[in-house]
Design a protein around this motif. Structure first.
Motif, mmCIF file in Angstrom:
data_model
loop_
_atom_site.group_PDB
_atom_site.id
_atom_site.type_symbol
_atom_site.label_atom_id
_atom_site.label_comp_id
_atom_site.label_asym_id
_atom_site.label_seq_id
_atom_site.Cartn_x
_atom_site.Cartn_y
_atom_site.Cartn_z
ATOM 1 N N ALA A 79 2.869 -45.388 -101.465
ATOM 2 C CA ALA A 79 2.194 -44.329 -102.224
ATOM 3 C C ALA A 79 1.762 -43.189 -101.302
ATOM 4 O O ALA A 79 1.939 -42.010 -101.640
ATOM 5 C CB ALA A 79 0.981 -44.906 -102.960
ATOM 6 N N VAL A 80 1.221 -43.522 -100.133
ATOM 7 C CA VAL A 80 0.788 -42.497 -99.176
ATOM 8 C C VAL A 80 1.985 -41.675 -98.690
ATOM 9 O O VAL A 80 1.925 -40.444 -98.631
ATOM 10 C CB VAL A 80 0.044 -43.138 -97.980
ATOM 11 N N ILE A 81 3.071 -42.352 -98.373
ATOM 12 C CA ILE A 81 4.277 -41.662 -97.905
ATOM 13 C C ILE A 81 4.814 -40.740 -98.993
ATOM 14 O O ILE A 81 5.172 -39.589 -98.726
ATOM 15 C CB ILE A 81 5.344 -42.674 -97.438
ATOM 16 N N ALA A 82 4.853 -41.228 -100.230
ATOM 17 C CA ALA A 82 5.357 -40.413 -101.347
ATOM 18 C C ALA A 82 4.476 -39.184 -101.560
ATOM 19 O O ALA A 82 4.996 -38.072 -101.759
ATOM 20 C CB ALA A 82 5.424 -41.253 -102.621
ATOM 21 N N ARG A 83 3.142 -39.345 -101.508
ATOM 22 C CA ARG A 83 2.242 -38.192 -101.664
ATOM 23 C C ARG A 83 2.424 -37.198 -100.530
ATOM 24 O O ARG A 83 2.457 -35.987 -100.747
ATOM 25 C CB ARG A 83 0.777 -38.654 -101.717
#
Length: 104
Positions: free
Chosen positions: A84-88
């Motif tokens: 999720a952090v990488i995608a954001r």
């Protein structure tokens, strides 16, 4: 598992390396894979471990020459949070990139 108070580009680079495989990897592999210096990577790994995103363990004694290695692996919750952090981060980076001549 705790939320990360701060997520930097270096943190995302470390998370990318840890997310890239199912196996645990040692610190030097994280350094080489992320392209970040040890003085950035090891504090990030320590923060991730304190937050519950990563677990680590020293390798068992073996016949390999050199010092023992410490292996790091994303926890199940850490793996989900890392994606999720990488995608954001990627979405934010892509949104702020505007090629020359692009209309706003």
């Amino acid at each position: 598992m705790d939320e990360l108070a701060r997520v930097t580009a270096a943190t995302v680079d470390v998370l990318r390396v840890l997310s890239a495989g199912d196996d645990a990897c040692w610190g030097l592999r994280v350094i080489k894979g992320s392209g970040r210096p040890p003085g950035s990577v090891y504090p990030i790994l320590e923060r991730l471990e304190r937050a519950g995103w990563v677990s680590s363990a020293w390798e068992a004694e073996n016949d390999r020459p050199g010092p023992r290695r410490r292996f790091y692996k994303l926890s199940d919750g850490g793996a989900v949070a890392a994606r999720a952090v990488i995608a954001r981060f990627d979405a934010k980076s892509n949104a702020s990139f505007r090629p020359t001549g692009a209309q706003a």
